[in-house]
Design a protein around this motif. Sequence first.
Motif, mmCIF file in Angstrom:
data_model
loop_
_atom_site.group_PDB
_atom_site.id
_atom_site.type_symbol
_atom_site.label_atom_id
_atom_site.label_comp_id
_atom_site.label_asym_id
_atom_site.label_seq_id
_atom_site.Cartn_x
_atom_site.Cartn_y
_atom_site.Cartn_z
ATOM 1 N N ASP A 43 0.868 -1.090 -0.077
ATOM 2 C CA ASP A 43 0.001 -0.007 0.009
ATOM 3 C C ASP A 43 0.853 1.400 -0.100
ATOM 4 O OD1 ASP A 43 -1.872 1.926 0.157
ATOM 5 O OD2 ASP A 43 -3.066 0.872 1.715
ATOM 6 N N GLN A 44 1.151 1.860 -1.066
ATOM 7 C CA GLN A 44 1.848 3.087 -1.335
ATOM 8 C C GLN A 44 1.169 4.477 -0.777
ATOM 9 O OE1 GLN A 44 5.016 2.697 -2.028
ATOM 10 N NE2 GLN A 44 4.602 0.491 -2.071
ATOM 11 N N GLU A 49 -2.212 10.039 5.304
ATOM 12 C CA GLU A 49 -3.687 9.897 4.832
ATOM 13 C C GLU A 49 -4.385 8.728 5.337
ATOM 14 O OE1 GLU A 49 -3.925 9.953 0.584
ATOM 15 O OE2 GLU A 49 -2.600 11.900 0.555
ATOM 16 N N ARG A 50 -3.835 7.693 6.070
ATOM 17 C CA ARG A 50 -4.305 6.667 6.559
ATOM 18 C C ARG A 50 -4.408 6.690 8.093
ATOM 19 N NH1 ARG A 50 -0.293 2.744 3.487
ATOM 20 N NH2 ARG A 50 1.090 3.852 4.932
ATOM 21 N N CYS A 51 -3.819 7.543 8.760
ATOM 22 C CA CYS A 51 -3.639 7.747 9.962
ATOM 23 C C CYS A 51 -4.878 8.818 10.602
ATOM 24 C CB CYS A 51 -2.295 8.242 10.663
ATOM 25 S SG CYS A 51 -1.198 6.756 10.442
ATOM 26 N N GLY A 118 -18.951 14.899 32.173
ATOM 27 C CA GLY A 118 -20.231 14.195 32.122
ATOM 28 C C GLY A 118 -20.415 13.428 30.743
ATOM 29 N N SER A 119 -19.493 13.516 29.842
ATOM 30 C CA SER A 119 -19.718 12.955 28.333
ATOM 31 C C SER A 119 -18.743 11.577 28.415
ATOM 32 C CB SER A 119 -19.562 13.687 27.666
ATOM 33 O OG SER A 119 -19.808 12.972 26.309
ATOM 34 N N GLU A 120 -18.521 11.058 27.497
ATOM 35 C CA GLU A 120 -17.525 9.843 27.116
ATOM 36 C C GLU A 120 -17.127 10.220 25.804
ATOM 37 O OE1 GLU A 120 -18.828 5.894 28.006
ATOM 38 O OE2 GLU A 120 -18.789 6.079 30.131
ATOM 39 N N LEU A 121 -15.829 10.412 25.492
ATOM 40 C CA LEU A 121 -15.380 10.541 24.118
ATOM 41 C C LEU A 121 -15.325 9.410 23.391
ATOM 42 C CD1 LEU A 121 -11.854 12.559 24.866
ATOM 43 C CD2 LEU A 121 -14.114 13.549 24.160
ATOM 44 N N GLN A 122 -15.658 9.597 22.053
ATOM 45 C CA GLN A 122 -15.907 8.436 21.252
ATOM 46 C C GLN A 122 -14.584 8.679 20.085
ATOM 47 O OE1 GLN A 122 -19.422 8.201 19.157
ATOM 48 N NE2 GLN A 122 -20.748 7.067 21.080
ATOM 49 N N VAL A 123 -13.957 7.514 20.012
ATOM 50 C CA VAL A 123 -13.008 7.505 19.124
ATOM 51 C C VAL A 123 -13.085 6.495 17.996
ATOM 52 C CG1 VAL A 123 -10.398 7.345 18.449
ATOM 53 C CG2 VAL A 123 -11.057 8.200 20.586
ATOM 54 N N LYS A 124 -13.285 6.733 16.703
ATOM 55 C CA LYS A 124 -13.715 6.013 15.489
ATOM 56 C C LYS A 124 -12.727 6.043 14.238
ATOM 57 C CE LYS A 124 -18.671 5.852 16.663
ATOM 58 N NZ LYS A 124 -20.119 5.984 16.135
ATOM 59 N N ILE A 125 -12.592 5.069 13.626
ATOM 60 C CA ILE A 125 -11.678 4.980 12.393
ATOM 61 C C ILE A 125 -12.735 4.823 11.052
ATOM 62 C CG2 ILE A 125 -9.522 4.764 13.697
ATOM 63 C CD1 ILE A 125 -9.515 1.768 12.848
ATOM 64 N N GLY A 126 -12.372 5.084 9.926
ATOM 65 C CA GLY A 126 -13.090 4.875 8.884
ATOM 66 C C GLY A 126 -12.692 3.422 8.195
ATOM 67 N N SER A 127 -13.418 3.236 7.190
ATOM 68 C CA SER A 127 -13.084 1.476 6.723
ATOM 69 C C SER A 127 -11.543 1.454 6.185
ATOM 70 C CB SER A 127 -14.221 1.322 5.960
ATOM 71 O OG SER A 127 -14.219 2.078 4.635
ATOM 72 N N ASP A 128 -11.111 2.723 5.548
ATOM 73 C CA ASP A 128 -9.859 2.682 4.838
ATOM 74 C C ASP A 128 -8.962 2.544 5.863
ATOM 75 O OD1 ASP A 128 -11.117 2.947 2.361
ATOM 76 O OD2 ASP A 128 -10.723 5.297 2.159
ATOM 77 N N GLU A 130 -9.048 1.306 8.805
ATOM 78 C CA GLU A 130 -9.365 -0.255 9.662
ATOM 79 C C GLU A 130 -8.642 -1.188 8.724
ATOM 80 O OE1 GLU A 130 -12.931 -2.916 11.465
ATOM 81 O OE2 GLU A 130 -13.432 -1.018 10.323
ATOM 82 N N GLU A 131 -8.891 -1.024 7.349
ATOM 83 C CA GLU A 131 -8.227 -1.974 6.344
ATOM 84 C C GLU A 131 -6.699 -1.987 6.411
ATOM 85 O OE1 GLU A 131 -7.600 -5.299 3.993
ATOM 86 O OE2 GLU A 131 -9.586 -4.377 4.951
ATOM 87 N N PHE A 132 -6.204 -0.792 6.802
ATOM 88 C CA PHE A 132 -4.824 -0.305 6.775
ATOM 89 C C PHE A 132 -4.118 -0.748 7.921
ATOM 90 C CE2 PHE A 132 -1.549 2.360 8.575
ATOM 91 C CZ PHE A 132 -0.349 2.151 7.810
ATOM 92 N N LEU A 133 -4.873 -0.827 9.124
ATOM 93 C CA LEU A 133 -4.504 -1.275 10.262
ATOM 94 C C LEU A 133 -4.209 -2.711 10.328
ATOM 95 C CD1 LEU A 133 -6.367 0.997 12.951
ATOM 96 C CD2 LEU A 133 -3.870 0.964 12.137
ATOM 97 N N LYS A 134 -5.165 -3.398 9.662
ATOM 98 C CA LYS A 134 -5.220 -5.126 9.742
ATOM 99 C C LYS A 134 -3.999 -5.571 8.954
ATOM 100 C CE LYS A 134 -10.142 -6.016 9.628
ATOM 101 N NZ LYS A 134 -11.440 -6.289 8.684
#
Length: 238
Positions: A43-44, A49-51, A118-128, A130-134
């Motif tokens: 993956d070049q 861009e993937r982080c 009083g809240s809880e932070l949410q941390v999410k990643i996109g599908s791209d 997620e695929e890169f992390l795999k």
Amino acid sequence: NNINNVNNNTDNKNINNTNGTGMKMPVMGIPVIFPTFMFGNQDQTPLLERCKIWIGKIPEGISETFMKKLLNCCGQVTSWRRETNTSGKLNSFGFCEYSTVESILKCLRLLNGYPLLGSELQVKIGSDTEEFLKKWRERKKIEWINSMAIQGIPVNIEEIKKKEENGEPLEWELRLVSNDQEILKTINEVVSQRQQIDTKSKQYENDAFFKDLNDLANSNILENQREKDRKKKKMEKA
């Protein structure tokens, strides 16, 4: 890619090294070695861009200065973007980019669900991402297996497969979380100092604002003086 075949005249645990050195690579279980060069840089896409990660459920009143300091606890932040809504208030979410993959994983582990005002932070990643992390995890695993083999340390492939199926972390993954408690301690300290951080930030902004005003005033005074000098010279010549 050509991989040297297993030498059938030797113990199944010894496998010919595929990098041309002729070194033996002891592996227990399945007689297979996964050379790092087989994966290469498939993956070049530039790393940054993937982080990208999405940070949501940011409570109202949380400043940009504080958020940047909080996110920096997990690693070097290269970009943080949090725009305003139609009413001019900061949105309850933003987009963060880190310089390393390890930083993203730390942010996911430590800040997702973190309690804040009083809240809880949410941390999410996109599908791209997620695929890169795999792919990144797979490469890291292969590098770790090869490293153990080169050092002559037996690696049980079947045991690795069972751990992966059960969702258990491997040795190389445990190293990534080894200092999580220290980082979490730093995060808690930053949160406890939120008001002081915001106060200092506002003071700095005010100082910078008044400095700009003073610089502008001094510039105008200087320009007025130069204009007077030019008029004076013209009158003297006349």
